[in-house]
Design an enzyme around this catalytic site. Sequence first.
Site, PDB file in Angstrom:
ATOM      1  N   ASP A 124      -8.857   2.853  -0.092  1.00  0.00           N
ATOM      2  CA  ASP A 124      -7.976   2.334   0.952  1.00  0.00           C
ATOM      3  C   ASP A 124      -7.909   3.290   2.156  1.00  0.00           C
ATOM      4  O   ASP A 124      -8.175   4.488   2.024  1.00  0.00           O
ATOM      5  CB  ASP A 124      -6.534   2.206   0.410  1.00  0.00           C
TER       6      ASP A 124
ATOM      7  N   HIS B  28      -8.360   6.824  -2.015  1.00  0.00           N
ATOM      8  CA  HIS B  28      -8.311   6.762  -0.546  1.00  0.00           C
ATOM      9  C   HIS B  28      -9.466   7.593   0.006  1.00  0.00           C
ATOM     10  O   HIS B  28      -9.545   8.799  -0.303  1.00  0.00           O
ATOM     11  CB  HIS B  28      -6.973   7.307  -0.025  1.00  0.00           C
TER      12      HIS B  28
HETATM   13 ZN   LIG Z   1      -2.843   2.099   2.643  1.00  0.00          ZN
END
Ligand SMILES: [Zn+2]
Length: 256
Positions: free
Chosen positions: A54, A213
């Site tokens: 993400d 991430h």
């Molecule tokens: Zn996010």
Amino acid sequence: MILSLLLALTVSLSGCGDPPSEGENTVPSTNASNLPVDGKPADPPKKQVAITFDDGPHNIWTKQIVNELGRYGFTATFFVIGNRVDGTAYNGGDTMAFVARQGHELAIHGYTHELYYNSCTDAEFEFELSKTAEVIGKWGGKTPVLMRPIGGAISKERAAACPYSVILWDVDSEDWRYKYKPDDTPEMMQEKVDTIVNNVMSQVDDGSIILLHDIYESTYDATCIILAKLYEEGYEVVSVSELLGEPIPGKIYYGG
Ligand SMILES: [Zn+2]
């Protein structure tokens, strides 16, 4: 059959040449899971997981992660932030085009990453999704089919009305808690990487959707280890769409 036996013999002979480990009997240390059984190669494992990244693209770590995935022939899914792709600060368009060319899946996270989808207005929700889909189409060349809400927050009604499949996760690396800080010692950095790796490997199972991430160096370092471990454990890493078969728009998927 003959080839298998020859291979078994070769492995066994080369194993005998290994130096004995200290204080133990001299049992050759070989990767038993890859050895033929009764002259036949073991069935390849079919366990599949999806790794999702993400908040990218990042101008350094996204490409590094993609290169690492490529070493194993693994495919991942990137839930991107539209204004990072559009803006010049992150070299986002080039990075997204690179990710798409390498065969990875691009999906919607949001355009600004400033609004939660269980509290924003319908107009804001529509803007966040459609603008990010437009950016992905422009740089990735494909219309996305998946969406991940910011912070995982979305009302059931809004998810059901969404033209994309809503992808949550069952394995949270919590990598954002363990990003490097400038005054970290090498030991502290290692501890952070170990924690991220352990958070993933202690929870992962067939069918898992793993949350990471692609914007932190510590995540890149941990991802290198996670990919190697998944490979060793016989997992195949595929895109979310491939893991789910044909994901249904408006349905929420948790993985696992
Ligand atoms: Zn996010």
